[in-house]
Design an enzyme around this catalytic site. Structure first.
Site, short mmCIF file in Angstrom:
data_model
loop_
_atom_site.label_atom_id
_atom_site.label_comp_id
_atom_site.label_asym_id
_atom_site.label_seq_id
_atom_site.Cartn_x
_atom_site.Cartn_y
_atom_site.Cartn_z
CB SER A 251 -9.20 0.39 0.39
OG SER A 251 -8.68 0.78 -0.84
CG ASP B 87 -2.21 0.71 1.00
OD1 ASP B 87 -2.28 1.91 1.33
OD2 ASP B 87 -3.16 0.10 0.48
CG HIS C 1 -5.20 3.78 1.69
ND1 HIS C 1 -4.82 2.58 1.16
CD2 HIS C 1 -6.51 3.93 1.38
CE1 HIS C 1 -5.86 2.02 0.54
NE2 HIS C 1 -6.89 2.82 0.66
#
Length: 478
Positions: free
Chosen positions: A414, A167, A204
């Site tokens: 996600s 990621d 994230h």
């Protein structure tokens, strides 16, 4: 005028890749983004065939000069891909690329005879929230804790399940969170702009690590900063970056990946073909996000779960809304999505644990769901005005600002993905199962929870610590 999240994000991605002219495909639709003037082929004879065929086609059929056909860098990596320039990347606008379209058309006959794809666009692979965000992060009070709540059990590094998160990197203050005490990996790097505002999608990877740790405490979690450039990377680089990520620590039990792209095809991405072939021969289970386009079009690499030769190695994950009974409005769907997990308004770690961090919203909310759902979805709530949506309008510069002080609500496939990965890891620990692929099969076979997605009943992976919440149904205006 209503916001246009995909087109707003296209502009954002283009700014993050200023030296790579990009186009929307096909024909200004919201399906994928690709590099102009370039196609991909496998190294060796296939690349030579593509180059020769395209040159002949351009000269004889299109009137374009065969001199425009140029092979890219001769440098070869494990992905086994050659870049071939087929036109002027500066030609035309973002609504498709004529030279690339001609190149794809020229090879159709050869592909039919060969029985496999020989040429491809060079797609932009991005975080599954990037090209079409489910929503943006929303601050949550520290007193609320995470949702899913941390499961019982401790962390034993000798017996823990190895989970690799590919990621963007960890935020600088992640180690202040007890939940992430055993997480390791790469820091994100630059987190804020010149005014101190958090950059888009920073945190994230940290949010994902927090979800895995909450659902499965006995995990060795490593986060790699593979997608740091606004979460976007060209397909010809993506396969090598995946190889680089696993090479640093070896193949993990579970690889959690919340990135991908559609490509208008049903046979995968040429740029990751070599990685997927090697993955198939390993014991690693790839748990991959299905994407946020509210579409049935295959989203790769998740859609490899729908190909028989990869079904044992890949689990594709869609997102459920807050009640766990139906699919979230933004979630991709279709027979290639093999399981669904909570993915709307989850709560996990972000940043701001050592000091509050401001954030300017990038996208404005909609007056109604952009996918025509009638519940109070993330398209509409909570309401805010964003920089990208308002650019060039009279309200430009009036974006809403919030402060992050640790925990955050966020939505997207996600985040359904690490919930599913965590459930498989927790099953491995509880049942002393050393094979993640076998654990996935056993978990789904024994799971009795189902949800309804687009009229189909689908397996729902609902962790014990997850707290569902009711949804508000909106009455359409008369």
């Amino acid at each position: 005028m209503a916001p246009q999240r995909f087109h707003e994000q296209f502009d954002q991605i283009q700014r993050s890749m200023p030296d790579v002219p990009l186009a929307l495909g096909p024909d200004d639709s919201a399906e994928f983004v690709y590099e102009k003037g370039v196609v991909l082929a496998r190294d060796g004879e296939e690349a030579r065939l593509v180059e020769d065929t395209v040159r002949t086609h351009f000269t004889e059929a299109t009137g374009l000069s065969g001199d425009q056909v140029r092979r890219g860098s001769p440098e070869t990596n494990r992905s086994g891909i050659t870049r071939i320039q087929v036109g002027d990347p500066g030609h035309g606008d973002r609504r498709g690329d004529r030279a690339v379209a001609h190149a794809l058309r020229a090879l159709r006959g050869h592909e039919s005879r060969a029985g496999r794809r020989l040429v491809s666009r060079n797609h932009v692979v991005s975080l599954a929230v990037n090209s079409c965000p489910g929503d943006e992060p929303v601050p949550a009070p520290l007193t609320q804790g995470t949702n899913p709540a941390p499961a019982e059990g401790g962390h034993d590094p000798d017996t823990a399940v190895d989970v690799l998160v590919v990621d963007n990197g960890l935020t600088h203050d992640y180690a202040l969170v007890p939940l992430l005490a055993h997480v390791q990996g790469d820091l994100h790097g630059t987190e804020t702009d010149a005014k101190g505002n958090l950059l888009q999608y920073v945190g994230h990877g940290t949010f994902i690590a927090g979800l895995v740790a909450a659902v499965a405490p006995n995990t060795n979690i490593t986060v790699r900063n593979t997608l740091n450039d606004a979460g976007a990377v060209l397909e010809d680089e993506f396969g090598q970056r995946l190889f680089d990520a696993v090479d640093r620590n070896g193949w993990p039990d579970i690889l959690s990946l919340s990135a991908g792209t559609s490509n208008g095809r049903d046979d995968g991405l040429l740029g990751v073909a070599a990685f997927m072939e090697e993955l198939r021969e390993q014991n690693t289970l790839l748990v991959a996000a299905a994407g946020n386009n509210s579409s049935a079009s295959p989203f790769w690499p998740a859609a490899y779960a729908g190909l028989p030769e990869y079904a044992h190695a890949v689990l594709s994950v869609g997102a459920l809304r807050t009640d766990g009974e139906y699919g979230a409005c933004f979630s991709n769907y279709g027979p290639w999505v093999k399981a669904y997990a909570p993915g709307e308004r989850l709560t996990s770690t972000l940043t701001g644990f050592d000091a509050p961090v401001p954030y300017l919203y990038q996208h404005s909310t909609y007056d109604a769901c952009r996918y025509n759902f009638t519940y109070a979805c993330t398209c509409q709530s909570p309401r805010h005005t964003g920089v990208l949506s308002e650019a060039g309008t009279p309200t430009s510069g009036k974006a809403d600002q919030v402060m992050f002080e640790g925990y955050t609500h966020w939505s997207g496939t996600s985040f359904a993905t690490p919930v599913a990965a965590g459930m498989i890891a927790a099953f491995m620990t509880a049942d002393k199962e050393g094979d993640a692929r076998a654990a996935r099969k056993q978990l789904l076979a024994g799971d009795t929870a189902y949800a309804e997605v687009r009229g189909a009943h689908v397996p729902a992976l609902l962790p014990a610590g997850w707290r569902p919440s009711p949804v508000t149904q909106l009455v359409p205006p008369a």
